[in-house]
Scaffold this motif. Structure first.
Motif, PDB file in Angstrom:
ATOM      1  N   LYS A  66     -15.527  16.012   9.554  1.00  0.00           N
ATOM      2  CA  LYS A  66     -16.075  14.936  10.826  1.00  0.00           C
ATOM      3  C   LYS A  66     -16.139  15.440  11.572  1.00  0.00           C
ATOM      4  O   LYS A  66     -15.460  16.971  12.403  1.00  0.00           O
ATOM      5  CB  LYS A  66     -16.181  13.182  10.816  1.00  0.00           C
ATOM      6  CG  LYS A  66     -16.093  12.740   9.552  1.00  0.00           C
ATOM      7  CD  LYS A  66     -16.271  11.312   9.881  1.00  0.00           C
ATOM      8  CE  LYS A  66     -16.376  10.143   8.334  1.00  0.00           C
ATOM      9  NZ  LYS A  66     -16.358   9.324   8.468  1.00  0.00           N
ATOM     10  N   GLN A 113     -20.737  11.324  17.916  1.00  0.00           N
ATOM     11  CA  GLN A 113     -19.879  10.225  16.677  1.00  0.00           C
ATOM     12  C   GLN A 113     -19.620   8.740  17.719  1.00  0.00           C
ATOM     13  O   GLN A 113     -19.538   7.405  17.161  1.00  0.00           O
ATOM     14  CB  GLN A 113     -18.655  11.389  16.464  1.00  0.00           C
ATOM     15  CG  GLN A 113     -17.719  10.632  15.325  1.00  0.00           C
ATOM     16  CD  GLN A 113     -16.332  11.027  15.173  1.00  0.00           C
ATOM     17  OE1 GLN A 113     -15.793  11.753  15.594  1.00  0.00           O
ATOM     18  NE2 GLN A 113     -16.370  11.311  13.574  1.00  0.00           N
ATOM     19  N   ARG A 158     -18.899  14.795  19.448  1.00  0.00           N
ATOM     20  CA  ARG A 158     -17.721  13.839  18.977  1.00  0.00           C
ATOM     21  C   ARG A 158     -18.422  12.957  19.767  1.00  0.00           C
ATOM     22  O   ARG A 158     -17.744  10.776  19.729  1.00  0.00           O
ATOM     23  CB  ARG A 158     -16.921  14.256  20.018  1.00  0.00           C
ATOM     24  CG  ARG A 158     -15.651  15.220  18.789  1.00  0.00           C
ATOM     25  CD  ARG A 158     -14.401  15.486  20.009  1.00  0.00           C
ATOM     26  NE  ARG A 158     -14.262  15.833  20.600  1.00  0.00           N
ATOM     27  CZ  ARG A 158     -13.544  17.280  20.291  1.00  0.00           C
ATOM     28  NH1 ARG A 158     -13.635  18.322  20.018  1.00  0.00           N
ATOM     29  NH2 ARG A 158     -13.926  18.034  21.929  1.00  0.00           N
TER      30      ARG A 158
END
Length: 430
Positions: free
Chosen positions: A174, A264, A261
């Motif tokens: 991820k 996310q 990020r």
């Protein structure tokens, strides 16, 4: 019973290089096997009697099948010895992914829903690999022993439930690092059967929207924090900086990682909000009635408009684009179709979908039709004098329709009912 727990991995530099190398090799072989399926499909999907008269008919070839492609891995390791670095079961699981992906493209899933045409995986689109046969013996203190990778540190933020057996392990990459998802099974725990009978006291109706994320039948309104809108300015600055950097440069890659990020973080904030909202609603009732709507139809582009000369006219797509972005930010489909049913089943409760047709245009008290535009946010019934927010009215009506206490198919306008009554008695309207 089968559940899944996900944990953060802290691999060393050598382990990180190994896992990234595995992903790249698996991706390349995945694309090659997918191309083999497409090659067979293009040559054999058309019947001979349906081909054009002038064409080159390809020689028939055998259909690629799962076990045949698995046997080809022996030749692959002989011709390309570097594939021996990958664990054999991880390599075989990649073949299974190709089979399942193409089967869904041709036949669809268990519900008959087919996926779009498959795409070859780019560098950043193949993000995980699977150990189909994991074991609890791999776990040792704060590490997990992965075959051909070694002992990798794990952040055990919660303990594994006792009595469960580890069946498989999925390693996924991820934006903020690597994670491992352990699939756990305990045959002694039976699958939960839910036999809650809905009634007026143990149920609640929900109306989903953008002005208020949830409006329930008890009058409570829950607003959505709009996480994407809050991070909009920060995202715009990062994307402007990223576009200004040369393609392929280290600075551009670092900025792309920061953008990933941030996205996310937004997704995790949204997920946490959905979970907290679902728990809050399930505390109030055992049965939750929600709208059965198709969000993909609600987010379609506006149809183009043309004048007599063929010139395209404004069709409101600019405003619709902002509305679609708000729908995506709220994540209504994820809440209704994934999180709410999961939380309800886990708590021994039920989520039931209701046909939403007419729930915003009728009165929840007398079922009189009260037409409203999208900008009208207040419900005022001239028949029974009911006054309440539009979303609350819809929530109450969804609950009544779910319980079978109201049917909007028989609901009519007040004037239509008066006309029908006048025709029955043979008199004119006053």
């Amino acid at each position: 019973m089968r559940i899944a727990y996900q944990y953060k991995l802290l691999p060393s530099t050598l382990q990180l290089v190994t896992m990234n190398r595995w992903l790249d090799m698996l991706r390349q072989q995945y694309n090659w096997m997918l191309a083999d399926w497409f090659d067979w499909w293009e040559m054999n999907r058309c019947l001979v009697n349906a081909c054009p008269l002038v064409c080159n008919i390809a020689e028939p070839r055998e259909k690629p099948e799962y076990y045949g492609q698995k046997r080809s891995l022996v030749r692959l390791k002989r011709d390309r010895p570097w594939y021996k670095e990958i664990h054999s079961q991880v390599l075989q699981d990649m073949v299974k992914r190709v089979k399942l992906a193409f089967a869904r493209y041709l036949k669809g899933d268990c519900n008959g829903k087919r996926s779009g045409k498959l795409r070859f995986k780019g560098v950043n689109r193949y993000r995980s690999f699977t150990y189909p046969q994991a074991s609890i013996d791999w776990i040792d203190s704060n590490k997990i022993e992965l075959p051909k990778i070694g002992a990798v540190k794990v952040v055990w933020h919660r303990p594994l439930p006792p009595g469960f057996e580890v069946k498989s392990a999925i390693l996924s990459r991820k934006a903020d690092g690597w994670y491992i998802t352990l699939s756990l099974q305990d045959d002694s725990v039976p699958e939960q059967t839910i036999d809650v009978v809905p009634n007026w006291d143990n149920s609640i109706g929900l109306d989903m929207g953008l002005e208020h994320f949830v409006a329930d039948s008890e009058g409570e309104l829950i607003d959505y924090p709009r996480f994407l809108r809050q991070a909009k300015s920060k995202l715009a600055k990062l994307q402007q900086k990223c576009d200004a950097r040369p393609k392929g440069s280290v600075a551009r890659k670092k900025l792309s990682q920061r953008i990933a990020r941030l996205h996310q973080k937004i997704a995790r904030q949204r997920y946490q909000f959905h979970c907290e909202t679902a728990n809050q609603l399930l505390i109030k009732a055992d049965v939750v009635f929600v709208e059965d709507f198709n969000l993909s139809n609600m987010t379609k582009r506006c149809k183009p408009k043309q004048d007599e000369n063929g010139t395209f006219l404004p069709n409101g797509q600019a405003a619709k684009a902002g509305l679609n972005k708000s729908f995506a930010d709220a994540g209504i489909s994820q809440f209704v179709n994934q999180i709410l049913p999961f939380k309800a089943e886990k708590a021994g409760k039920r989520r039931i979908k209701v046909n939403p047709t007419g729930t915003s245009q009728h009165c929840c008290v007398c079922l009189n039709r009260v037409p409203k535009e999208l900008s009208d946010r207040w419900h005022s019934c001239p028949e029974c004098k009911a006054e309440m927010p539009r979303d609350t009215n819809s929530g109450v009506l969804i609950k009544k329709v779910g319980l079978g206490l109201a049917s909007l198919k028989k609901a009519q306008r007040a004037t239509a009912r008066k006309e029908a009554r006048a025709l029955c008695v043979g008199t004119s309207l006053p």
